[in-house]
Design a protein around this motif. Structure first.
Motif, PDB file in Angstrom:
ATOM      1  N   THR A 153       0.828  -1.104  -0.052  1.00 41.35           N
ATOM      2  CA  THR A 153       0.079   0.287  -0.491  1.00 41.35           C
ATOM      3  C   THR A 153       1.126   1.584   0.235  1.00 41.35           C
ATOM      4  O   THR A 153       2.169   1.539   0.312  1.00 41.35           O
ATOM      5  CB  THR A 153      -0.923  -0.092   1.395  1.00 41.35           C
ATOM      6  N   ALA A 154       0.445   2.854  -0.080  1.00 41.37           N
ATOM      7  CA  ALA A 154       0.905   3.263  -0.419  1.00 41.37           C
ATOM      8  C   ALA A 154       1.705   4.155   1.497  1.00 41.37           C
ATOM      9  O   ALA A 154       2.275   3.944   0.937  1.00 41.37           O
ATOM     10  CB  ALA A 154       0.424   4.767  -1.138  1.00 41.37           C
ATOM     11  N   ARG A 155       0.922   4.039   1.709  1.00 40.39           N
ATOM     12  CA  ARG A 155       1.353   3.932   3.646  1.00 40.39           C
ATOM     13  C   ARG A 155       2.454   2.889   3.589  1.00 40.39           C
ATOM     14  O   ARG A 155       3.490   3.087   4.459  1.00 40.39           O
ATOM     15  CB  ARG A 155       0.231   3.842   4.863  1.00 40.39           C
ATOM     16  N   GLU A 156       2.181   1.551   3.163  1.00 35.53           N
ATOM     17  CA  GLU A 156       3.366   0.813   3.732  1.00 35.53           C
ATOM     18  C   GLU A 156       5.062   1.106   2.668  1.00 35.53           C
ATOM     19  O   GLU A 156       6.179   0.866   3.488  1.00 35.53           O
ATOM     20  CB  GLU A 156       3.228  -0.719   3.696  1.00 35.53           C
ATOM     21  N   HIS A 157       4.519   2.113   1.330  1.00 36.89           N
ATOM     22  CA  HIS A 157       6.165   2.569   0.722  1.00 36.89           C
ATOM     23  C   HIS A 157       6.556   2.831   1.848  1.00 36.89           C
ATOM     24  O   HIS A 157       7.541   3.632   1.799  1.00 36.89           O
ATOM     25  CB  HIS A 157       5.289   2.580  -0.602  1.00 36.89           C
ATOM     26  N   GLU A 158       5.621   4.504   2.006  1.00 32.98           N
ATOM     27  CA  GLU A 158       5.978   4.958   3.391  1.00 32.98           C
ATOM     28  C   GLU A 158       6.955   4.254   4.609  1.00 32.98           C
ATOM     29  O   GLU A 158       8.591   5.447   4.425  1.00 32.98           O
ATOM     30  CB  GLU A 158       5.367   6.397   3.309  1.00 32.98           C
ATOM     31  N   ILE A 159       6.405   3.151   4.547  1.00 35.13           N
ATOM     32  CA  ILE A 159       7.024   2.861   5.663  1.00 35.13           C
ATOM     33  C   ILE A 159       8.535   2.347   5.532  1.00 35.13           C
ATOM     34  O   ILE A 159       9.394   2.165   6.558  1.00 35.13           O
ATOM     35  CB  ILE A 159       5.763   2.223   6.913  1.00 35.13           C
TER      36      ILE A 159
END
Length: 213
Positions: A153-159
């Motif tokens: 997910t986009a959030r997982e990519h950020e993290i």
């Protein structure tokens, strides 16, 4: 030894190596060797008397108990001790065994004082450290394993990008304005999705699939 010093314990079956490591570290004011042993069983017998130990520098190949076996024992019984392995060998299988056992660093025995002291400080701070040769071995093996990347997910990519920059869960939470518990949940999901057993494995995966710059 002062409270600001990093306490180090050495384990190697060659007295000359023990003396050599102590000599290398002697000029480092923030690092103090507090004990040593010639085997895994001897180290396990002595460590209860050294609760201050933060980093254990372990020889990979020893009689009675291998470096991998000792690393597993330390991670089980002394989880506060971070393990740095010294070896003559840069074979991937051996490096992988050390990482799976809980080791946080791997250096070849031709290391320099600067590299050794940097590795100790890095590991004491809770991060992993590998000599350039070991890092190259890990990356080469990763590049040889071709799999289709999973969908994050986009959030997982950020993290994932922040993990690669060695951000702690707390710092990631502050950066993204989310709770530390949420960060931990995302981190676990990322590890499961990428089939990674550790942060090192996760970074290898991310580099292989160009998920991080």
């Amino acid at each position: 030894m002062s409270e600001s010093q990093i306490s180090v314990y050495l384990v190697d079956d060659h007295p000359l190596v023990l003396e050599g490591v102590k000599t290398l570290l002697h000029p480092e004011a923030d690092i103090c060797v507090v004990g040593q042993a010639n085997s895994g069983p001897e180290a396990l017998a002595q460590l209860p008397a050294h609760p201050e130990v933060q980093v254990a520098i372990i020889d990979m190949n020893m009689p009675l108990m291998s470096g991998v076996e000792l690393t597993r024992m330390l991670r089980t019984h002394y989880p506060q001790i971070r393990v740095l392995v010294l070896s003559m060998d840069d074979e991937y299988t051996q490096i992988r065994e050390v990482l799976d056992a809980g080791g946080m660093g791997y250096l070849l025995k031709n290391t320099t004082r600067e590299e050794l002291s940097t590795a100790i400080r890095t590991i004491a701070a809770g991060r992993t450290f590998f000599s350039q040769e070991i890092g190259n071995t890990l990356l080469q093996h990763s590049a040889a394993v071709g799999t289709t990347p999973v969908n994050l997910t986009a959030r997982e990519h950020e993290i994932l990008r922040l993990i690669a920059r060695e951000y702690s869960n707390n710092l990631i939470a502050e950066t993204l304005f989310i709770s530390e518990r949420t960060v931990e949940t995302h981190r676990k999901n990322i590890l499961v999705k990428t089939n990674s057993k550790s942060v090192v494995g996760l970074i290898q995966y991310a580099l292989r699939h160009k998920l991080i710059p």
